[in-house]
Design a protein around this motif. Sequence first.
Motif, PDB file in Angstrom:
ATOM      1  N   CYS A 185     -41.163 -39.868  41.065  1.00 47.99           N
ATOM      2  CA  CYS A 185     -40.030 -39.925  40.146  1.00 47.99           C
ATOM      3  C   CYS A 185     -39.121 -38.722  40.340  1.00 47.99           C
ATOM      4  CB  CYS A 185     -40.531 -40.001  38.707  1.00 47.99           C
ATOM      5  SG  CYS A 185     -39.212 -39.988  37.477  1.00 47.99           S
ATOM      6  N   LEU A 186     -39.698 -37.545  40.451  1.00 48.07           N
ATOM      7  CA  LEU A 186     -38.884 -36.340  40.630  1.00 48.07           C
ATOM      8  C   LEU A 186     -38.153 -36.356  41.967  1.00 48.07           C
ATOM      9  CD1 LEU A 186     -41.352 -33.695  39.145  1.00 48.07           C
ATOM     10  CD2 LEU A 186     -39.494 -34.928  38.015  1.00 48.07           C
ATOM     11  N   TYR A 187     -38.807 -36.868  43.003  1.00 48.60           N
ATOM     12  CA  TYR A 187     -38.161 -37.050  44.314  1.00 48.60           C
ATOM     13  C   TYR A 187     -36.929 -37.941  44.156  1.00 48.60           C
ATOM     14  CZ  TYR A 187     -37.691 -38.982  49.098  1.00 48.60           C
ATOM     15  OH  TYR A 187     -37.222 -39.397  50.325  1.00 48.60           O
ATOM     16  N   PHE A 188     -37.089 -39.034  43.417  1.00 50.74           N
ATOM     17  CA  PHE A 188     -35.994 -39.983  43.208  1.00 50.74           C
ATOM     18  C   PHE A 188     -34.854 -39.336  42.416  1.00 50.74           C
ATOM     19  CE2 PHE A 188     -33.890 -43.166  40.582  1.00 50.74           C
ATOM     20  CZ  PHE A 188     -33.534 -44.129  41.516  1.00 50.74           C
ATOM     21  N   LEU A 189     -35.176 -38.681  41.297  1.00 54.27           N
ATOM     22  CA  LEU A 189     -34.144 -38.108  40.440  1.00 54.27           C
ATOM     23  C   LEU A 189     -33.359 -37.004  41.142  1.00 54.27           C
ATOM     24  CD1 LEU A 189     -36.008 -37.922  37.011  1.00 54.27           C
ATOM     25  CD2 LEU A 189     -34.133 -39.461  37.631  1.00 54.27           C
ATOM     26  N   GLU A 190     -34.030 -36.182  41.927  1.00 53.95           N
ATOM     27  CA  GLU A 190     -33.336 -35.107  42.639  1.00 53.95           C
ATOM     28  C   GLU A 190     -32.277 -35.675  43.569  1.00 53.95           C
ATOM     29  OE1 GLU A 190     -36.621 -33.171  44.447  1.00 53.95           O
ATOM     30  OE2 GLU A 190     -37.106 -31.954  42.678  1.00 53.95           O
ATOM     31  N   ARG A 191     -32.556 -36.783  44.205  1.00 56.70           N
ATOM     32  CA  ARG A 191     -31.606 -37.400  45.140  1.00 56.70           C
ATOM     33  C   ARG A 191     -30.565 -38.238  44.418  1.00 56.70           C
ATOM     34  NH1 ARG A 191     -35.960 -35.790  46.970  1.00 56.70           N
ATOM     35  NH2 ARG A 191     -36.271 -35.125  49.132  1.00 56.70           N
ATOM     36  N   LEU A 192     -30.968 -38.920  43.348  1.00 61.27           N
ATOM     37  CA  LEU A 192     -30.008 -39.720  42.586  1.00 61.27           C
ATOM     38  C   LEU A 192     -28.929 -38.832  41.966  1.00 61.27           C
ATOM     39  CD1 LEU A 192     -29.298 -42.571  41.537  1.00 61.27           C
ATOM     40  CD2 LEU A 192     -30.656 -42.034  39.490  1.00 61.27           C
ATOM     41  N   ALA A 193     -29.288 -37.608  41.593  1.00 65.64           N
ATOM     42  CA  ALA A 193     -28.317 -36.686  40.991  1.00 65.64           C
ATOM     43  C   ALA A 193     -27.166 -36.393  41.939  1.00 65.64           C
ATOM     44  CB  ALA A 193     -29.012 -35.389  40.586  1.00 65.64           C
ATOM     45  N   ASP A 194     -27.400 -36.472  43.237  1.00 65.37           N
ATOM     46  CA  ASP A 194     -26.332 -36.253  44.220  1.00 65.37           C
ATOM     47  C   ASP A 194     -25.536 -37.528  44.493  1.00 65.37           C
ATOM     48  OD1 ASP A 194     -27.072 -33.582  44.578  1.00 65.37           O
ATOM     49  OD2 ASP A 194     -28.537 -34.101  46.122  1.00 65.37           O
ATOM     50  N   ILE A 195     -26.139 -38.684  44.212  1.00 68.12           N
ATOM     51  CA  ILE A 195     -25.517 -39.966  44.555  1.00 68.12           C
ATOM     52  C   ILE A 195     -24.760 -40.562  43.378  1.00 68.12           C
ATOM     53  CG2 ILE A 195     -25.980 -42.352  45.295  1.00 68.12           C
ATOM     54  CD1 ILE A 195     -28.549 -41.232  46.651  1.00 68.12           C
ATOM     55  N   ASN A 196     -25.387 -40.571  42.196  1.00 68.11           N
ATOM     56  CA  ASN A 196     -24.812 -41.274  41.041  1.00 68.11           C
ATOM     57  C   ASN A 196     -25.272 -40.601  39.740  1.00 68.11           C
ATOM     58  OD1 ASN A 196     -23.815 -43.084  39.186  1.00 68.11           O
ATOM     59  ND2 ASN A 196     -24.822 -44.893  40.043  1.00 68.11           N
ATOM     60  N   PRO A 197     -24.822 -39.389  39.466  1.00 64.23           N
ATOM     61  CA  PRO A 197     -25.284 -38.681  38.265  1.00 64.23           C
ATOM     62  C   PRO A 197     -24.778 -39.291  36.959  1.00 64.23           C
ATOM     63  CG  PRO A 197     -23.537 -37.443  39.323  1.00 64.23           C
ATOM     64  CD  PRO A 197     -23.875 -38.572  40.254  1.00 64.23           C
ATOM     65  N   GLU A 198     -23.728 -40.138  37.019  1.00 65.23           N
ATOM     66  CA  GLU A 198     -23.123 -40.699  35.809  1.00 65.23           C
ATOM     67  C   GLU A 198     -23.844 -41.955  35.310  1.00 65.23           C
ATOM     68  OE1 GLU A 198     -20.636 -39.219  34.178  1.00 65.23           O
ATOM     69  OE2 GLU A 198     -20.622 -37.626  35.680  1.00 65.23           O
ATOM     70  N   VAL A 199     -24.863 -42.412  36.014  1.00 65.85           N
ATOM     71  CA  VAL A 199     -25.575 -43.622  35.607  1.00 65.85           C
ATOM     72  C   VAL A 199     -26.111 -43.469  34.183  1.00 65.85           C
ATOM     73  CG1 VAL A 199     -27.787 -42.835  36.570  1.00 65.85           C
ATOM     74  CG2 VAL A 199     -27.343 -45.286  36.319  1.00 65.85           C
ATOM     75  N   GLN A 200     -26.098 -44.574  33.429  1.00 70.75           N
ATOM     76  CA  GLN A 200     -26.724 -44.585  32.104  1.00 70.75           C
ATOM     77  C   GLN A 200     -28.241 -44.608  32.326  1.00 70.75           C
ATOM     78  OE1 GLN A 200     -25.299 -44.441  29.047  1.00 70.75           O
ATOM     79  NE2 GLN A 200     -23.227 -44.338  29.880  1.00 70.75           N
ATOM     80  N   LEU A 201     -28.899 -43.507  31.997  1.00 65.38           N
ATOM     81  CA  LEU A 201     -30.297 -43.319  32.366  1.00 65.38           C
ATOM     82  C   LEU A 201     -31.179 -43.193  31.128  1.00 65.38           C
ATOM     83  CD1 LEU A 201     -32.562 -42.686  34.419  1.00 65.38           C
ATOM     84  CD2 LEU A 201     -31.760 -40.308  34.436  1.00 65.38           C
ATOM     85  N   LYS A 202     -32.210 -44.007  31.096  1.00 58.37           N
ATOM     86  CA  LYS A 202     -33.218 -43.934  30.033  1.00 58.37           C
ATOM     87  C   LYS A 202     -34.564 -43.643  30.681  1.00 58.37           C
ATOM     88  CE  LYS A 202     -34.848 -47.755  28.088  1.00 58.37           C
ATOM     89  NZ  LYS A 202     -34.954 -48.952  27.220  1.00 58.37           N
ATOM     90  N   ILE A 203     -35.252 -42.619  30.185  1.00 57.92           N
ATOM     91  CA  ILE A 203     -36.591 -42.290  30.678  1.00 57.92           C
ATOM     92  C   ILE A 203     -37.554 -42.352  29.500  1.00 57.92           C
ATOM     93  CG2 ILE A 203     -38.063 -40.557  31.754  1.00 57.92           C
ATOM     94  CD1 ILE A 203     -35.631 -39.426  33.163  1.00 57.92           C
TER      95      ILE A 203
END
Length: 360
Positions: A185-203
């Motif tokens: 999950c942390l691997y995914f989030l670190e990379r998603l932050a560079d690609i699409n940080p504005e996504v509506q995200l629920k954890i």
Amino acid sequence: MTNKDIYCKLPFEGYCVRPSGKHAPCYGISNNIELEHHELIDDYFNSPLIKYMQQEMASERIPMKTCHECVEKEAQGVESQRERWELSRTLAGPNIPFFPEKLRYLDISFSNTCNMSCIMCSNQFSSSWNKITKQMPRDILDIVDMPREFTHSISYEEIDSILNRSSHLISMAIKGGEPLYDKRCLYFLERLADINPEVQLKIISNISVIREDILSVLRKFPNLTLHASVDGIGKTYEYVRGYSYEKIEENFDSLLRYDIPAEIMFCVSAYNLRVLQETHNRFMELGSKSVVVIVANNPYLHFRHLGQDIVEPLLQELDLVQPLRAGKFSYPTPAEEEQFKKYTAFMNKIRGFNWEDIYQ
């Protein structure tokens, strides 16, 4: 085919990865459908099930064998998964184009890796339950309907294939397992932050692991809401989740100090209904946005096991659980009462203290 021609867009733009590793367009798909695991997201979109659903939708038909639950809910006036997605799409912007197989919605469990063995959970959602099921007597195992052992995690290749399609994501939910305990999950989030940080995200997280590096990653998502699963306070919490309650309050405070919006998700069972209002009051005082109440419907731990003399007055007194009062439920049969007693006696041994003693 246009935006308005089809009943639901999720078979074209949704991807749901369940803790079992099986894939579906959403969580609303019929439980009778045999889902499959696919190594990569491209394989999923080319799978027979998804092609069938897309073809039916494109022909302005509803594939009832997969989608009847949404149809039935809507006929009853209950909000469906389809309607929730249409609302999310509309709120994200009125002119979002519809392109088949452009990923807009993601609901993902990276694994069943988890550091808790919550009383209403199972080894499908928590690897920690495997330690318990390995020593569980056969009659208790039959009650909870779990395998002796279950472990699953998705591959980094699959994660990368999702990231490659994530630039157009509107909304996503991350579940578990315990996401913040899972390195994938942390691997995914670190990379998603560079690609699409504005996504509506629920954890959805048990907030047991809140480190500085995790907090710094979470702060990169301005549209994040963290749903903290907290099902009681004090000894009740520790019985339900087998973890230190004091640590959870500390971590919740850390989230708010780092300006990470958080709300409580409380799963009601026989073991914690009596502290629902107290938990609500405590976490609203600490700064929770809200307290969301869901019900554990497992027959061996449903809150109805407390008995009518306890349940009815509690439901009248509680000021935050209209869904509980509105819901229809029957009190347990003698067989279900016996299951509850057996399960409680077993979990008393696992926890090292008796649930019954909490309320003496």
